[in-house]
Design a protein around this motif. Structure first.
Motif, mmCIF file in Angstrom:
data_model
loop_
_atom_site.group_PDB
_atom_site.id
_atom_site.type_symbol
_atom_site.label_atom_id
_atom_site.label_comp_id
_atom_site.label_asym_id
_atom_site.label_seq_id
_atom_site.Cartn_x
_atom_site.Cartn_y
_atom_site.Cartn_z
ATOM 1 N N LEU A 125 -13.648 -1.994 -6.115
ATOM 2 C CA LEU A 125 -12.675 -1.891 -5.351
ATOM 3 C C LEU A 125 -13.167 -2.055 -3.865
ATOM 4 O O LEU A 125 -12.327 -3.027 -3.356
ATOM 5 C CB LEU A 125 -11.895 -0.799 -5.329
ATOM 6 C CG LEU A 125 -11.003 -0.205 -6.634
ATOM 7 C CD1 LEU A 125 -10.378 1.048 -6.482
ATOM 8 C CD2 LEU A 125 -10.150 -1.524 -7.180
ATOM 9 N N HIS A 149 -6.955 0.620 -0.630
ATOM 10 C CA HIS A 149 -7.238 -0.750 -1.343
ATOM 11 C C HIS A 149 -5.627 -1.236 -1.161
ATOM 12 O O HIS A 149 -4.677 -0.657 -1.535
ATOM 13 C CB HIS A 149 -7.419 -0.785 -2.678
ATOM 14 C CG HIS A 149 -7.762 -1.938 -3.268
ATOM 15 N ND1 HIS A 149 -7.096 -2.902 -3.433
ATOM 16 C CD2 HIS A 149 -9.231 -2.671 -3.354
ATOM 17 C CE1 HIS A 149 -7.607 -4.115 -4.083
ATOM 18 N NE2 HIS A 149 -8.845 -3.965 -3.827
ATOM 19 N N LEU A 152 -4.308 -3.402 -4.744
ATOM 20 C CA LEU A 152 -4.213 -3.017 -6.059
ATOM 21 C C LEU A 152 -2.780 -2.866 -6.840
ATOM 22 O O LEU A 152 -2.252 -2.028 -6.173
ATOM 23 C CB LEU A 152 -5.199 -1.957 -6.314
ATOM 24 C CG LEU A 152 -5.554 -1.506 -7.809
ATOM 25 C CD1 LEU A 152 -6.434 -2.790 -8.385
ATOM 26 C CD2 LEU A 152 -6.244 -0.174 -7.917
#
Length: 317
Positions: A125, A149, A152
């Motif tokens: 990630l 993140h 995502l």
């Protein structure tokens, strides 16, 4: 039925097995398929996963690759996925179009789900800030410390036993775009030691403002989870809720019905359950007139020994 099978698609793309070393066939365009990369540690080829990986990157346009599915990378019950994670990270400047990754696409004939040795997968990630979909199969040695993140949208964990440490890491993560979260919690005998308390930060809402689908599945404490979900603020923002594959009984379903309204959902998935027909009918009567699709299929089989009734999750070993 088997719930642990090879992926047929990822990120809306059909899965395509990258050919073995001696296999000759035409390759599709780099962005037309989800590329499945796997080696057979007991086959005739001596090619390692790293060699396969480099051959793959040399055979397609890496910048056009949108989805990668990782199957066996060696003897998955001995070799963790750390090498796979490292190879993905090292290729970040080449796989600039990558948007979806699945690590651990093994069926039972290759390795039982709880035999699959994983690792800390969060460097993937970090390496791919535009990744939209990330999924992991296997909970043994899996690590998922809290991450940030921005892009995502889909996060899935398939396990016969998911460590509580992973659940806590997910719940503490900052994922503002996350729309779909699916967690197979599993059983304690195979490392599934997560508790309802571990889920609390997730259930209170606010952590994932875009979340619309929540799956808390395949748990031997499914009744406790259902009771916690019944009063969880996050439910109000969902369009679908999945509590399937676990040891869900009348107790858990009654708690759901006695909790907050669920009529805003489009789907409630409770399949593979231990719910009696009168309670199942009560669920249908409460929700289906409002347009909620309710799945109460596949009632589980109980086993009684010495006066003790035993019930099982759909996936453990």
């Amino acid at each position: 039925m088997s719930y642990v099978e090879h992926l047929k698609e990822l990120h809306g793309l059909p899965a395509f097995d990258f050919p073995e070393l001696e296999e000759k066939r035409e390759l599709p365009g780099a962005g037309e398929v989800a590329w499945r990369l796997a080696i057979d540690p007991y086959g005739d080829s001596d090619e390692t996963f790293e060699e396969l990986w480099e051959r793959f990157l040399g055979s397609v346009d890496p910048a056009g690759v949108r989805a990668i599915v990782v199957g066996p990378w060696g003897e998955a019950y001995d070799d963790g996925s750390g090498e796979v994670v490292d190879l993905l990270v090292r290729a970040r400047d080449r796989l600039t179009g990558l948007r979806a990754v699945f690590i651990g696409d093994l069926e039972m004939e290759e390795a039982e789900i709880s035999w699959i040795q994983q690792s800390d997968v969060t460097p993937v990630l970090d390496a791919y800030p535009l990744l939209a979909e990330f999924a992991i199969r296997g909970g043994t040695e899996l690590r998922f410390p809290a991450v940030r993140h921005r892009h995502l949208r889909i996060l899935r964990f398939e396990a016969g036993g998911l460590p509580g440490e992973v659940v806590r890491g997910v719940a503490a993560s900052e994922l503002p775009a996350l729309e779909h979260l699916d967690i197979w919690l599993g059983v304690e005998n195979y490392g599934g030691d997560a508790t309802v308390a571990d889920l609390a930060p997730l259930l209170t809402g606010g952590a994932f403002p875009a979340l619309r689908h929540l799956g808390l599945r395949n748990s031997e404490i499914q009744d406790e989870i259902a009771a916690a979900v019944a009063g969880a603020p996050i439910v109000a923002q969902l369009t679908s809720l999945d509590l399937s594959l676990g040891v869900l009984t009348d107790e858990g379903v009654t708690a759901l019905l006695d909790g907050q309204p669920l009529t805003h959902l489009t789907r409630l998935d409770l399949h593979h359950n231990y719910v009696t027909e009168p309670v199942a009918e009560r669920v249908r009567a409460a929700l289906e007139p409002s347009g909620v699709e309710v799945d109460l299929s596949e009632p589980g089989d109980t086993w009684e020994h010495d006066g003790v009734v035993h019930r099982y999750t759909a996936i453990a070993e």
